[in-house]
Design an enzyme around this catalytic site. Structure first.
Site, PDB file in Angstrom:
ATOM      1  N   THR A 168      41.441  65.825-106.807  1.00 21.96           N
ATOM      2  CA  THR A 168      39.975  66.051-105.964  1.00 21.96           C
ATOM      3  C   THR A 168      39.821  67.204-106.057  1.00 21.96           C
ATOM      4  O   THR A 168      40.438  68.062-106.998  1.00 21.96           O
ATOM      5  CB  THR A 168      41.487  66.216-104.442  1.00 21.96           C
ATOM      6  N   ARG A 196      42.059  52.335 -98.105  1.00 26.14           N
ATOM      7  CA  ARG A 196      43.392  53.908 -97.534  1.00 26.14           C
ATOM      8  C   ARG A 196      43.146  55.185 -97.495  1.00 26.14           C
ATOM      9  O   ARG A 196      41.648  55.367 -98.371  1.00 26.14           O
ATOM     10  CB  ARG A 196      43.997  53.669 -99.019  1.00 26.14           C
ATOM     11  N   GLY A 198      43.398  59.865 -97.893  1.00 28.37           N
ATOM     12  CA  GLY A 198      44.325  60.736 -97.751  1.00 28.37           C
ATOM     13  C   GLY A 198      44.054  61.160 -96.753  1.00 28.37           C
ATOM     14  O   GLY A 198      43.641  60.921 -95.742  1.00 28.37           O
ATOM     15  N   ASP A 199      44.762  62.329 -97.744  1.00 32.69           N
ATOM     16  CA  ASP A 199      44.165  63.514 -96.722  1.00 32.69           C
ATOM     17  C   ASP A 199      42.678  64.132 -96.379  1.00 32.69           C
ATOM     18  O   ASP A 199      42.186  64.634 -95.665  1.00 32.69           O
ATOM     19  CB  ASP A 199      45.549  64.955 -96.892  1.00 32.69           C
ATOM     20  N   THR A 219      44.947  69.280-102.907  1.00 33.82           N
ATOM     21  CA  THR A 219      44.921  68.201-103.969  1.00 33.82           C
ATOM     22  C   THR A 219      46.383  67.429-103.986  1.00 33.82           C
ATOM     23  O   THR A 219      47.253  68.708-103.433  1.00 33.82           O
ATOM     24  CB  THR A 219      44.639  69.323-105.012  1.00 33.82           C
ATOM     25  N   GLY A 220      46.416  66.940-104.262  1.00 32.28           N
ATOM     26  CA  GLY A 220      47.946  66.074-104.365  1.00 32.28           C
ATOM     27  C   GLY A 220      48.422  64.275-103.621  1.00 32.28           C
ATOM     28  O   GLY A 220      46.928  64.218-103.725  1.00 32.28           O
ATOM     29  N   GLY A 222      48.258  62.633-101.030  1.00 28.40           N
ATOM     30  CA  GLY A 222      47.427  62.479 -99.570  1.00 28.40           C
ATOM     31  C   GLY A 222      48.285  62.075 -98.456  1.00 28.40           C
ATOM     32  O   GLY A 222      48.472  62.636 -97.643  1.00 28.40           O
TER      33      GLY A 222
HETATM   34  N1  GLY Z   1      44.693  64.125-102.408  1.00 27.74           N
HETATM   35  C1  GLY Z   1      43.915  63.153-102.028  1.00 27.74           C
HETATM   36  C2  GLY Z   1      44.307  61.399-101.735  1.00 27.74           C
HETATM   37  O1  GLY Z   1      45.708  61.508-102.078  1.00 27.74           O
HETATM   38  O2  GLY Z   1      43.590  60.909-101.556  1.00 27.74           O
END
Ligand code: GLY
Length: 313
Positions: A168, A196, A198-199, A219-220, A222
């Site tokens: 990300t 889906r 994420g964060d 990042t990581g 989510g």
């Molecule tokens: N951090 C990005 C995701 O999990 O989509």
């Protein structure tokens, strides 16, 4: 004035600094820098060339937040538009909403005049084909055909690829007026279940900015930041009187309760305090972050501080 970014943001940092140097806004700086990462076909975690979902479709998520007004815009599961960060900014500026997803986001992008294009590069498609079948045991290869026809959930549990999940891009800027903005963009977890999120497009989870206290972007995985509202936690802990490093450590430690496998959890954040001091933190030793001020000619790449989520409180 400062720009802070994840290591893959190095391709955009000089453009962002040039905007700040010319008296531009933090919002313009983070958007311009993010667009350069989104256009980079060699970055398979963001924008054009991003790894696709289980059906082989590139779905992009992005968000932008203005720390002066707490206004924000975001898009999720957007297909066919290379610059979700700019669509997110339009959501913030043109709609009475914060977050649009999927068909609604694509419709809005078209209304705003963004050009539709194919985002799946041949290189990303090849990794998808090999990654998907390689992740399945030989006796389960027929799940691929069955899954795409019907039971995708069974496939997603086996094939969603943590090695490709963590990419990300984050940009945080503070401009000459002291205003802070934060931008996040991603193609999300490779081979994810369609739709889906994420964060990254969720304000408070992967992105938060408030001029009064600071900003944070993640990042990581989510799913972890979603469960703990990590970006907002960093800002909130500062509001409660924690110093920047202590606020970030506490927000990271909060993640330990949200996973059964803290030793494997991948989470990274970049943050600033209201005075523009930068920090990078991670659960994975060896990761770096990048920052630069307008007085500098080249960016600094620094190791992130490491948090061990298995350590006892
Ligand atoms: N951090 C990005 C995701 O999990 O989509």
């Amino acid at each position: 004035m400062i720009i802070v970014t994840s290591a893959n943001g190095i391709v955009g940092i000089q453009a962002a600094v040039a905007i700040l140097r010319d008296g531009g806004t933090a919002l313009d700086a983070v958007e311009a820098a993010t667009r350069l990462v989104e256009a980079n076909p060699d970055d398979h975690t963001v924008g054009y060339g991003g790894y696709p979902n289980l059906l082989g479709e590139v779905e992009l998520d992005a968000s932008i937040m203005d720390g002066r007004t707490l206004h924000a815009g975001a898009v999720g599961a957007l297909k066919g538009y290379k610059h979700p960060i700019s669509v997110a900014r339009k959501v913030m500026e043109e709609l009475p909403h914060v977050l649009l997803t999927a068909e609604g986001a694509a419709r809005f992008a078209a209304e705003m005049g963004f050009e539709q294009e194919n985002l799946l590069t041949e290189a990303a498609a090849e990794v998808y084909r090999q990654g998907l079948s390689g992740a399945l045991p030989a006796d389960k290869r027929d799940w691929l055909n069955d899954g795409i026809a019907g039971n995708l959930a069974r496939l997603a549990r086996i094939t969603a690829d943590p090695e490709h999940a963590a990419g990300t891009v984050n940009f945080i800027a503070q401009d000459s007026a002291g205003n802070i903005a934060c931008a996040v963009s991603t193609s999300g977890w490779a081979w994810k279940y369609p739709g889906r999120l994420g964060d990254s497009p969720i304000i408070g989870a992967g992105n938060y900015a408030d001029n009064r206290y600071g900003a944070c972007a993640c990042t990581g995985w989510g799913e972890l930041a979603l469960r703990c509202s990590t970006a907002h936690s960093v800002v909130l802990y500062q509001r409660l009187g924690f110093g920047l490093e202590q606020a970030c450590r506490q927000a990271m430690r909060d993640l330990a309760a949200a996973t059964d496998a803290p030793e494997h959890a991948i989470m990274n954040l970049v943050a600033i305090n209201r005075d523009g001091r930068p920090i990078g933190m991670t659960t994975v030793p060896g990761r770096t972050f990048v920052w630069m001020t307008p007085e500098m000619t080249t960016p600094v790449e620094e190791p992130r501080l490491v948090v061990d989520l298995t350590a006892k409180e």
